[in-house]
Scaffold this active site. Sequence first.
Site, short mmCIF file in Angstrom:
data_model
loop_
_atom_site.label_atom_id
_atom_site.label_comp_id
_atom_site.label_asym_id
_atom_site.label_seq_id
_atom_site.Cartn_x
_atom_site.Cartn_y
_atom_site.Cartn_z
N ASP A 45 19.07 -71.38 -20.65
CA ASP A 45 19.82 -70.51 -19.74
C ASP A 45 20.70 -71.23 -18.82
O ASP A 45 20.38 -72.36 -18.22
CB ASP A 45 18.87 -69.84 -18.76
N ASP A 46 21.96 -70.90 -18.70
CA ASP A 46 23.05 -71.83 -17.86
C ASP A 46 23.32 -73.14 -18.24
O ASP A 46 23.65 -73.99 -17.47
CB ASP A 46 22.56 -71.71 -16.44
N CYS A 85 23.42 -63.16 -18.36
CA CYS A 85 22.20 -63.23 -19.06
C CYS A 85 22.05 -62.07 -20.09
O CYS A 85 21.75 -62.20 -21.17
CB CYS A 85 20.98 -63.18 -18.13
N ARG A 89 21.89 -61.90 -24.22
CA ARG A 89 20.53 -61.70 -25.08
C ARG A 89 20.56 -60.53 -25.74
O ARG A 89 19.92 -60.28 -27.05
CB ARG A 89 19.45 -61.74 -23.82
N LYS A 141 11.97 -66.30 -21.67
CA LYS A 141 12.70 -65.45 -20.86
C LYS A 141 13.30 -64.14 -21.71
O LYS A 141 14.08 -64.37 -22.63
CB LYS A 141 14.12 -65.74 -19.98
N HIS A 143 14.45 -60.48 -20.46
CA HIS A 143 15.65 -60.06 -19.81
C HIS A 143 16.33 -58.86 -20.35
O HIS A 143 17.69 -58.82 -20.18
CB HIS A 143 16.64 -61.09 -19.27
N SER A 169 15.09 -63.29 -14.96
CA SER A 169 15.61 -64.64 -14.42
C SER A 169 14.60 -65.06 -13.58
O SER A 169 14.07 -64.33 -12.76
CB SER A 169 17.04 -64.41 -13.87
N HIS A 223 18.60 -72.72 -15.49
CA HIS A 223 18.99 -71.77 -14.62
C HIS A 223 18.36 -72.03 -12.96
O HIS A 223 17.22 -72.52 -13.12
CB HIS A 223 18.60 -70.29 -15.04
N ASP A 273 22.94 -69.25 -23.18
CA ASP A 273 23.13 -67.93 -23.12
C ASP A 273 24.54 -67.69 -22.47
O ASP A 273 25.43 -66.52 -22.67
CB ASP A 273 22.27 -67.08 -22.14
N ASN A 274 25.06 -68.82 -21.79
CA ASN A 274 26.51 -68.84 -21.14
C ASN A 274 26.58 -70.04 -20.76
O ASN A 274 25.88 -71.05 -20.90
CB ASN A 274 26.60 -67.65 -19.98
N LYS A 289 30.21 -69.80 -15.43
CA LYS A 289 29.31 -68.59 -15.51
C LYS A 289 29.90 -67.56 -14.82
O LYS A 289 30.42 -67.59 -13.75
CB LYS A 289 27.63 -68.91 -15.19
#
Length: 451
Positions: A45-46, A85, A89, A141, A143, A169, A223, A273-274, A289
Amino acid sequence: MTATVTRRSVLGAGAAGLATTLAAPSASASTPRSRTPNFVVVYVDDLGYGDLGCYGSPLVRTPVLDGMARRGMRFTDFYSGSPVCTPSRAALMTGCYGPRVNLPAVLFPYPRDVDEGISAEETTIAEYLKREGYATGIFGKWHLGDPASRAEHHPMEHGFDRYFGIPYSNDMDPVPLYDDREIVEEPVDQATITRRLSEQAVAFVREHADEPFFVYLAHHQPHEPLASEFAGRSAAGAHGDSVEEIDHYVGVLLDELDALGIREDTCVVFTSDNGPWYVGSAGDLYGRKAETYEGGMRVPFLVEWPGVVPRGATYREPGQLVDLLPTILAAVGARPDPGRVIDGHDLLTAWRTGRRVDRGDIFYYEGGNGRLNAVRRGDWKLHVSRAAGPYFTGRGFSSTAETPQLFNLRTDPEESYDLSEHRPELVEELADTIRAFDAALRADRAARYGS
């Protein structure tokens, strides 16, 4: 005698317990290889494009992931499904852009009566693989809907046999930890969760080592809020601590595959994810992001599959997260449901040979209102709109007045030099492409969801 790993024993294992719990595999290295490949997708994540050693980081130490790049394939131009996010996903799970499956923006856990989440009408990658006889587990996660709001949004209602993780998150409140359908901790101890997710993934692999399995290991780090048992170790601060901890536990999982004798039967994918939020590196890319500039959506992507993916290959053509589902299905001889429009393309030939596969245009949907901001065709990228300003500050998203903007990403990855006045015919061609694609996507969504 082999070690027995239970869900509760792994859940309660501390740092010392990790070494003991993972010391002895549940099968020997002579375990016969499965004819059907296993798949492990490590999804963080991130994580920024420039946050790994194999993508140029001078500060973050990632020897395990760098080793994956040496033994497998590293993508230079791989894109997430969204710069935020939930729709990203959704892209991984369904092979579709978030707006197509009615998930254009980030979901929040409140109010609890909100009916938002992935629809039962959609077929996830886990559901496809279960049809093919796979054991399926998600660790981390989700989400894609709050199970506490609607039971049908639980990942075990969407193809997963096993769930251990958080529903959204780690900066949302509350942050419960699920063990299958039971909340076992609230709030979750965030400093320990990277290790605990990894332990649970290892336990699942051991349990299913003699059958094909799909592991979706979705770490919620780096994240923010950043938390790690590796605190203070990295020259890149707390963000680097989290990334280095993830790297370590990817190594633990790979070692387990070796110990079980199934490493060569297992395809391991690593991506994000980004792009990075307030901290972390986008490398030489512009944006972060929540933005549809390259830094918000171009992410690391590694795939290691011994004997299938060529060693040390670098793939310089575009790929996107929506491609993962059709590629994995192609690898097992399956296809997406014929009645569903899939945005992804099968890249299995590229994985196997390193040769270019023309997967078509890359579309950049923003994660605020699901607007289609940009398209990439070959080396060219056209922005017709863009998200700007701080993310989740209460001021929302704004569209800038300078668009359209045209960039050549091969010569200008920083998107610094607008060439729209030099190539007006290309601007119009790509703008027409955006309008046509988005109209078709929205018509498809309206037909399925009435909106």
